[in-house]
Scaffold this active site. Structure first.
Site, PDB file in Angstrom:
ATOM      1  N   ASP A  57      47.930 -21.292 105.656  1.00 41.77           N
ATOM      2  CA  ASP A  57      49.022 -20.414 106.078  1.00 41.77           C
ATOM      3  C   ASP A  57      49.660 -21.060 107.299  1.00 41.77           C
ATOM      4  O   ASP A  57      48.974 -21.262 108.313  1.00 41.77           O
ATOM      5  CB  ASP A  57      48.440 -19.028 106.425  1.00 41.77           C
ATOM      6  N   TYR A 149      65.930 -12.898 110.677  1.00 40.46           N
ATOM      7  CA  TYR A 149      65.892 -14.068 109.786  1.00 40.46           C
ATOM      8  C   TYR A 149      66.907 -15.106 110.266  1.00 40.46           C
ATOM      9  O   TYR A 149      66.590 -16.299 110.357  1.00 40.46           O
ATOM     10  CB  TYR A 149      66.163 -13.665 108.330  1.00 40.46           C
ATOM     11  N   LYS A 153      66.309 -19.011 111.571  1.00 40.96           N
ATOM     12  CA  LYS A 153      66.943 -20.206 111.002  1.00 40.96           C
ATOM     13  C   LYS A 153      67.845 -20.897 112.028  1.00 40.96           C
ATOM     14  O   LYS A 153      68.039 -22.116 111.967  1.00 40.96           O
ATOM     15  CB  LYS A 153      67.691 -19.844 109.720  1.00 40.96           C
ATOM     16  N   PRO A 179      71.107 -24.469 102.993  1.00 38.41           N
ATOM     17  CA  PRO A 179      71.726 -23.891 101.793  1.00 38.41           C
ATOM     18  C   PRO A 179      72.200 -22.454 101.978  1.00 38.41           C
ATOM     19  O   PRO A 179      71.673 -21.706 102.803  1.00 38.41           O
ATOM     20  CB  PRO A 179      70.580 -23.909 100.752  1.00 38.41           C
ATOM     21  N   GLY A 180      73.168 -22.101 101.132  1.00 42.84           N
ATOM     22  CA  GLY A 180      73.514 -20.692 100.937  1.00 42.84           C
ATOM     23  C   GLY A 180      72.578 -20.102  99.892  1.00 42.84           C
ATOM     24  O   GLY A 180      71.397 -20.454  99.837  1.00 42.84           O
TER      25      GLY A 180
END
Ligand code: NDP
Ligand code: 8X3
Length: 248
Positions: A57, A149, A153, A179-180
């Site tokens: 993990d 989120y 990123k 990426p989208g």
């Protein structure tokens, strides 16, 4: 041939990247938590290249060090693909679940750092290597309810740039793919198994597929030594931004 360590290879982008790289004769160390999936992928690809798998993990600092320490001691890792990560939840910041926040910061940011800490010193010592971080359009823009989120990123974006600066003296390439919408298990995880809601994310438009991202990783890795593709923002044609998607 080069050895590539891929985190999050049990699903989606990481899985597709392992398959594409195996076709092009890169040896692989595939990582994730779901051992049975890694075992199956190893069995699938073993006739093509050398494939090892490691189960850990990325959020568990000790586990990452314990598992990757012996790997690094025994073999050269030419390429690190920091791909493991997920979104958990989609809610206004005042309604966010703190466990979801922890999962995203611990996995997407601290996990990427723990894995990098285990692998990069060996690259520095050898003055060679290539790191590809999987960022996101969410690392370039912020969208409603994406708060944490997107923050995670954006952190990946900053860490990618920071790595490139710090590793410049050692000739190590640092790249990012941002990426989208990619149709993987991502939305199923984000919506905690709600398959209907997950399917809605990709409804009435043609999303990117994991294979599309894998092919970009292959392109990055197959450039000549003097070329570093530093970042690729890749969107479905139907997507103009995080919030503008043409669904017909
Ligand atoms: P998937 O859910 O299909 O795959 C996620 C992968 O990450 C799995 O292999 C999972 O393995 C692994 N992973 C997640 N958490 C952990 C953890 N704590 N420890 C170890 N491994 C972990 O999603 P994607 O393939 O779409 O996501 C891959 C990356 O791409 C992520 O970083 C995501 O943020 C990014 N991305 C995705 C986009 C999309 O629209 N799908 C767009 C932009 C970026 P396991 O569960 O076995 O541990
Ligand atoms: C995944 C893409 O737009 O769902 O990083 O955040 S998005």
């Amino acid at each position: 041939m080069s050895t590539v360590l891929i985190t999050g290879a049990s699903s989606g982008i990481g899985l597709a990247t392992a398959r594409v790289l195996a076709e092009h004769k890169y040896n692989l160390i595939i990582c994730g938590r779901r051992e049975e999936r890694l075992q199956a992928l190893q069995a699938e690809l073993a006739a093509k290249v050398a494939v090892d798998y490691r189960v850990f993990d990325v959020r568990n600092r000790q586990q990452v060090a314990d598992v990757l320490g012996p790997v690094v001691a025994n073999r050269a890792i030419d390429v690190l693909i920091n791909n493991a990560g997920n979104a958990h939840g989609l809610a206004p910041v005042h309604e966010g679940d703190v466990d979801d926040w922890d999962a995203m910061i611990d996995g997407n940011v601290k996990g990427l750092l723990y894995v990098s800490k285990a692998i990069i010193p060996q690259m520095v010592e050898r003055k060679a290597g290539h790191i590809i971080n999987i960022g996101s359009i969410a690392g370039k823009e912020v969208y409603p309810n994406g708060n944490v989120y997107c923050a995670s990123k954006h952190a990946v974006d900053a860490l990618t740039n920071g790595m490139r600066l710090d590793l410049n003296p050692y000739g190590i390439k640092v790249s990012q793919i941002s990426p989208g919408l990619v149709e993987t298990e991502f939305s199923k995880v984000r919506f905690k198994g709600d398959e209907t809601r997950a399917a809605g994310v990709y409804a009435n438009m043609e999303a990117l597929q994991a294979q599309d991202i894998a092919e970009i990783a292959l392109f990055m890795l197959s450039r000549p030594a003097h070329v570093n593709v530093s970042d690729v923002i890749v969107l479905p044609t139907a997507q103009a931004s995080s919030t503008l998607v043409n669904r017909g």
